[in-house]
Design an enzyme around this catalytic site. Structure first.
Site, PDB file in Angstrom:
ATOM      1  N   TRP A   1       0.831  -1.211   0.000  1.00 43.35           N
ATOM      2  CA  TRP A   1       0.000   0.000   0.000  1.00 43.35           C
ATOM      3  C   TRP A   1       0.858   1.250   0.000  1.00 43.35           C
ATOM      4  CZ3 TRP A   1      -4.422  -0.934  -1.906  1.00 43.35           C
ATOM      5  CH2 TRP A   1      -5.056  -2.151  -1.647  1.00 43.35           C
TER       6      TRP A   1
ATOM      7  N   ASP B   1      -1.363   6.783   6.266  1.00 47.26           N
ATOM      8  CA  ASP B   1      -2.431   5.885   5.835  1.00 47.26           C
ATOM      9  C   ASP B   1      -2.676   4.935   6.999  1.00 47.26           C
ATOM     10  OD1 ASP B   1      -4.046   3.919   4.845  1.00 47.26           O
ATOM     11  OD2 ASP B   1      -2.704   3.300   3.215  1.00 47.26           O
TER      12      ASP B   1
ATOM     13  N   LYS C   1     -12.551  -1.529   7.914  1.00 46.77           N
ATOM     14  CA  LYS C   1     -11.840  -2.553   8.697  1.00 46.77           C
ATOM     15  C   LYS C   1     -12.204  -2.458  10.176  1.00 46.77           C
ATOM     16  CE  LYS C   1      -8.441  -2.175   5.124  1.00 46.77           C
ATOM     17  NZ  LYS C   1      -8.646  -3.346   4.295  1.00 46.77           N
TER      18      LYS C   1
HETATM   19  N1  PMP Z   1      -4.108   1.208   2.526  1.00 46.73           N
HETATM   20  C1  PMP Z   1      -4.196   0.117   3.308  1.00 46.73           C
HETATM   21  C2  PMP Z   1      -3.245  -0.036   4.454  1.00 46.73           C
HETATM   22  C3  PMP Z   1      -5.177  -0.840   3.048  1.00 46.73           C
HETATM   23  O1  PMP Z   1      -5.268  -1.930   3.822  1.00 46.73           O
HETATM   24  C4  PMP Z   1      -6.067  -0.656   1.964  1.00 46.73           C
HETATM   25  C5  PMP Z   1      -7.175  -1.620   1.655  1.00 46.73           C
HETATM   26  N2  PMP Z   1      -6.975  -2.925   1.948  1.00 46.73           N
HETATM   27  C6  PMP Z   1      -5.918   0.479   1.173  1.00 46.73           C
HETATM   28  C7  PMP Z   1      -4.941   1.401   1.497  1.00 46.73           C
HETATM   29  C8  PMP Z   1      -6.812   0.732   0.005  1.00 46.73           C
HETATM   30  O2  PMP Z   1      -8.029   1.129   0.493  1.00 46.73           O
HETATM   31  P1  PMP Z   1      -9.315   1.347  -0.419  1.00 46.73           P
HETATM   32  O3  PMP Z   1      -9.642   0.024  -1.015  1.00 46.73           O
HETATM   33  O4  PMP Z   1     -10.326   1.827   0.583  1.00 46.73           O
HETATM   34  O5  PMP Z   1      -8.983   2.361  -1.432  1.00 46.73           O
END
Ligand code: PMP
Length: 364
Positions: free
Chosen positions: A102, A173, A197
């Protein structure tokens, strides 16, 4: 109804009380004789709910007036783009600490906008979070900000303590550990997280941002992508995801009733220790992906001695009423996500299953 224990990585388990309350109010939200989804976002009923939800986040996180809380859409993925669009200037650098997929995606978006760059060291297999002493203080003449991911959902690693970069804004994030522990609020200038989450369903993205940072944001980008546009209108610049905000507000109330973030932190630590203890006492039958000092309290990732055993574990766990234990394809193995709404009872059930599976298969 037969019980199923939900260990999904996100969207993930919601508290039963929250689902029950939403169910009870399905055809009549606060005397309106309508479902919340059927009401205008300008109605009194929705407006009260919206403001109360914003206020609940303030109160849970103990935020003072120097912060704004925003409800946006587009998930953390849109934040990957909005962050550099707002705060990355032409002649400076956005520094990204890389601890997993991520954070790499966040950096990829920054590079679309301007000069995004890796900041500090990174573990090649993402098993380990670098220690705070491995970073130099970023020079504010060079860096616009430092970005990091607090919990790495895929690899199952988590910062135990966030590094302090005093001279540049720290943007985080926090998608997969938002509201799961009592985070010191001076550890960030901007935080973003999808609700799906620890805080509710998908569809709403929470941003907590220092007001002075909002003012520094770019003005030449589309209004919709400026944080100030949403801050000025109390996150009602356009139609918000009303149902997601409703479910978020119920989840926030539930977190309050459980004792707030301190209680979440204690419970999540206890829950994750149950599973880590089984891993540590299995003579390497279960192997944790994360280095011990970087272990996540949210996503416990581990592998088994063979693909065959991994498949058997998944199949048998499903047969015994558990879902969502298959690991992410980039790590393989298993992943148990133990977010706020996963009850202790579910974790104890998994703990017992893992012990039994070990006893039955340790000689294979
Ligand atoms: N950052 C992290 C740490 C995540 O776990 C996730 C989703 N699993 C995301 C970003 C992406 O999030 P979204 O699908 O809400 O765009």
């Amino acid at each position: 109804m037969e019980q199923v224990y939900n260990f999904n990585a996100g969207p993930a388990a919601l508290p039963k009380d929250v689902l029950t309350e939403a169910h009870e109010n399905w055809f009549d939200f606060r005397g309106t004789k309508a479902n919340i989804m059927e009401l205008s976002h300008r109605s009194k009923a929705y407006d009260e709910l919206h403001k109360a939800a914003l206020e609940r986040i303030r109160s849970l996180m103990n935020l003072d007036d120097s912060y704004d809380v925003l409800f946006l859409q587009g998930g953390a993925s849109l934040q990957f783009a909005m962050v550099p669009m707002n705060f990355l200037s032409k002649d400076k650098v956005g520094g990204y600490i890389l601890t997993g997929s991520w954070s790499k995606k966040a950096l990829r978006e920054a590079k679309q906008v301007g000069h995004g760059e890796q900041f500090g060291p990174s573990d090649s297999e993402f098993r380990k979070i670098p220690s705070a002493t491995e970073f130099h203080q970023p020079d504010p003449k060079v860096y616009d900000y430092i970005h990091l991911t607090t919990n790495n959902t895929i690899y199952g690693t988590q910062w135990q303590e966030l590094p302090a970069f005093s001279d540049v804004p720290v943007l985080i994030d926090s998608s997969s550990d938002f509201l799961s522990y009592d985070m010191p609020k001076d550890s960030f200038d901007l935080l973003y997280a999808g609700a799906q989450k620890n805080a509710g369903p998908s569809g709403v993205t929470i941003v907590v941002i220092k007001k002075e940072l909002i003012e520094k944001g770019a003005k030449e980008i589309p209004h919709f992508l400026q944080y100030r546009t949403h801050a000025e209108k109390n996150s009602l610049y356009h139609t918000p995801p009303t149902f997601s905000v409703y479910m978020l507000s119920l989840t926030l109330k539930w977190i309050e009733q459980q004792g707030g973030l301190q209680a979440m932190q204690e419970r999540n630590t206890y829950k994750s220790n149950l599973i880590y203890n089984v891993i540590d006492q299995s003579n390497n039958f279960y192997k944790g992906w994360a280095s011990i000092e970087s272990r996540s309290k949210m996503n416990v990732t581990f592998t088994l001695p063979s693909e065959e055993l991994t498949r058997a574990f998944i199949k048998e766990s499903e047969k015994e009423g558990m879902m969502g234990l298959k690991g992410h394809r980039s790590v393989g193995g298993l992943r148990a996500s133990l977010y706020n709404a996963v009850p202790l009872e579910a974790v104890q059930y998994l703990e017992d299953f893992m012990k039994r599976f070990y006893m039955a298969n340790r000689n294979k």
